[in-house]
Each structure stands twice: as C-alpha cells, then as structure tokens.
Design an enzyme around this catalytic site. Structure first.
Site, PDB file in Angstrom:
ATOM      1  N   GLN A 169       0.831  -1.214   0.003  1.00 41.57           N
ATOM      2  CA  GLN A 169       0.042  -0.124   0.080  1.00 41.57           C
ATOM      3  C   GLN A 169       0.694   1.201   0.200  1.00 41.57           C
ATOM      4  OE1 GLN A 169      -2.034   2.109   3.284  1.00 41.57           O
ATOM      5  NE2 GLN A 169      -4.103   1.466   2.223  1.00 41.57           N
TER       6      GLN A 169
ATOM      7  N   TYR B 135      -5.475  11.205   3.972  1.00 44.57           N
ATOM      8  CA  TYR B 135      -4.029  11.465   3.481  1.00 44.57           C
ATOM      9  C   TYR B 135      -4.166  12.053   2.081  1.00 44.57           C
ATOM     10  CZ  TYR B 135      -3.323   8.649   7.658  1.00 44.57           C
ATOM     11  OH  TYR B 135      -3.108   7.926   8.726  1.00 44.57           O
TER      12      TYR B 135
ATOM     13  N   ARG C 298      -7.775   2.189  -2.430  1.00 37.82           N
ATOM     14  CA  ARG C 298      -8.448   2.382  -1.319  1.00 37.82           C
ATOM     15  C   ARG C 298      -9.238   3.658  -1.086  1.00 37.82           C
ATOM     16  NH1 ARG C 298      -8.917  -0.746   4.003  1.00 37.82           N
ATOM     17  NH2 ARG C 298      -9.079   0.869   5.540  1.00 37.82           N
TER      18      ARG C 298
ATOM     19  N   GLY D 196      -9.171  -5.708   9.677  1.00 33.96           N
ATOM     20  CA  GLY D 196      -8.094  -5.260  10.540  1.00 33.96           C
ATOM     21  C   GLY D 196      -7.487  -5.865  11.861  1.00 33.96           C
TER      22      GLY D 196
END
Length: 358
Positions: A97, A178, A225, A314
């Site tokens: 990622q 982000y 994502r 997760g």
C-alpha cells in the site's frame, strides 16, 4: 462453508478465500526499513486470500508517522523482499500500500525541516506523537504544479520498487485523510486551478496517480482504497455521494484489480459504488458505527447480499494470525491489545496465539 472461505479471482490472482488483511500501520520500521520481525508478522498471516501491507511512503516528504516503512530506495525494496519472500514461501499473496500522508506530517520527520505538502495551505488540526510528546501538524505548503507532477511520478516509481521487492501488486491509499483524499475533499482542497473546485477537478489527482501506477505495474496489479464520508484527520466532505460516484466512473474503464471501500456507517454509498463498479470490490465493513472493529458476521452478511467480492479485516487479522482456521472452527477470536498497536517489539505483533498453539 463460510462465504469468507470461498475462492475468488482478483486481478491476476486466484485467491483461496475472500479474507483480505487490511493495511494497518504498526510503526516498527526503524529508519524506514522493515526487518525480520516484519517478515514473521506477515508470514504468520499468509493464510489470507490477500495481504495488503501497511501504509508505505512513496517519498521522503510522504511520511506521516514515526517508524513507518518506505518504498523509494533500492535499500527499502531489498528489505521488503525478505517480507514478500516469507509470505510467498508460506503460500500467501501480498500487495504493497502506497500512502503519501500529505498534510498529515511534520518537519521533524524530514531532512532540512521541510513543511509537509497539501493541495491547499490548510492545517489538519491534529497532532503527531513523538518521543518528546505530541506536536501539532503545521500548516502544509500548498503544492505547485511541479509538486503535483513529482508526486504522481513518485507513486509510479514506488510502484516499480514494489515489483522489485516481490509484491504481487500495489494499492493506492486514497482514504483516511491522506494526500489523495485531501485532493478529493472540498474542505482540504480549495484550489482554483485544474486540480480543485469542481468534482471533476478534485478527482483529477487521484485519477492521475492511479493511472500512473497502473501504467507502471499493470492494471491487474493495481487497486485503490477509499473511505467515503470519513472524518478522520480533519476531513469533512460536503458532496460524498457525487464525489465517489464520479471517481468510480472515471476509473471504471481502467481494468483495476479492485476497488477497496472502507465504510464509515455509509452503507448507502457502498451500495451505490457496488452498483456502478464493474470489477472486484473489497469491503471493510462498518455498516452502522464507524471506528468499531468489523466482525466476521459483518463480512458474511456483506458477501451473502452480494455487496462485495471480498472482505478486509484489520484487528481480527492483527490478533488472529490463523483467522481462516478460526472462522472454519466458529471461533474463538482473540481480542487485539490497543496498547501494542504502534511501535514496540514482538509483543502484540508476532506473539498472538493460534488455535493450535493456544
């Protein structure tokens, strides 16, 4: 058989099950380099249909936290090769990622006390943990056109390093506040040029990054994502439904390996994306309450209803390295220890028990 344990095809990969290990920052990469402990951590979880590695910066200025790994040098690629070799030795598959943190950064992370970058000069209002205590994120420097071009190429270059490191593909992190997400949202992107303003302008950076990565490694090895509606890291989208409908439409002809959707109590958006997305959809299911860890039941229900092709978890993977075996057995499931999520040693990292070892 559990829906989660049925095989599925994703890009160029035939996965033995629909269990995806979600990317999780663990802050154990000293000087940006993963090590043998990282290899053991991911190797233990090679039973996943697909592992998506932790957020990895594609350039120095893309780092957002202490001790996160990079993929912008040959040394870093060699270090990651130990990890991918171990995952493959145990029969697994792994994507890298790529995560450029944008304004979620601090001069203490960069040489020469540089400011972090962002689409606009708007501070996050959040803070960074350092050994000396919490420090506020500064106001980022607004990116120039040259900065944007450079960032796009840095994603592509990092994707090529990922291939050299033995990864099976690359996920672009366009979620969680982000850099890619900062360009998407109208509360962080106040630009008046071709990369701002309208939805068409705000999705442009994301589309260019995904295209550049896809050109570098192939569309069947590229995923994206997203996290529609998330408020993490100071995000506040005013046009979520339109924004992600247009982004998905712009990418629908790329032939990507997958779209990875992290829900935030936004099931209506997930249904919309599912209806319009022509390829594989991975879902990190949070149908009701954001921030509460997803459950096996959440994943089963999403697969049975046709909402997703694969499910990412997760904390379930963090604390249950043998998750497929536990699902097949009907549990039990070990609870994750939040005190060991970030930093530290093997504790809370490679010492979670398996059913056979418990």
């Amino acid at each position: 058989m559990s829906e989660l344990l049925k095989p599925v095809t994703l890009g160029h990969l035939d996965l033995p099950n629909r269990l995806v290990m979600a990317p999780m920052t663990r802050s154990r990469a000293r000087a940006g380099l993963v090590d043998e402990l990282t290899a053991e951590y991911y190797g233990q979880r090679a039973g996943a249909g697909l592992i998506i590695g932790e957020g990895t910066q594609p350039c120095v200025i893309g780092q957002g936290y202490l001790d996160t790994p990079g993929l912008h040098s040959a040394e870093q690629a060699v270090a990651w090769r130990r990890v991918t070799d171990e995952v493959h030795r145990r029969g697994g598959r792994m994507f890298a990622q790529l995560m450029h943190s944008g304004r979620i950064g601090h001069p203490c992370l960069y040489p020469g006390d540089q400011l972090p970058l962002g689409p606009s000069a708007i501070a996050s209002g959040e803070s960074l943990y350092t050994p000396e205590g919490m420090v506020e994120h500064p106001t980022p420097r607004e990116m120039t056109m040259d900065d944007i071009d450079r960032a796009v190429e840095e994603f592509a270059a990092a994707a090529r390093y990922a291939m050299a490191a033995g990864f099976d593909g690359v996920e672009v992190h366009g979620a969680s506040g982000y850099l890619v997400h900062q360009f998407l949202s109208d509360n962080t992107n106040r630009r008046t040029d071709a990369y701002g303003g309208s939805v068409e302008g705000r999705i442009r950076f994301a589309v260019e990054v995904v295209r550049a990565v896809s050109d570098a490694v192939g569309p069947a090895r590229t995923g994206l994502r997203i996290s529609p509606g998330i408020t993490y890291n100071g995000m506040d989208e005013s046009d979520t439904a339109v924004l992600y409908r247009e982004l998905a439409a712009a990418l629908s002809g790329f032939g990507l390996a997958y779209l990875h959707v992290s829900e935030q109590g936004t099931r209506d958006i997930t249904r919309m994306l599912r209806a319009g997305w022509p390829g594989t959809l991975i879902l990190n299911p949070h149908p009701h309450t954001p921030g509460v860890p997803s459950t096996v039941r959440d994943g089963e229900e999403a697969l049975r209803s046709g909402l997703a092709d694969a499910i990412s978890f997760g904390q379930l993977w963090l604390a249950n390295p043998d998750l497929p075996a536990r699902i097949e057995a009907g549990g039990p499931y070990t609870a994750a220890d939040p005190g060991t999520f970030y930093g530290g040693d093997h504790r809370g990292y490679t010492d979670y028990p398996t059913l056979e070892g418990s």
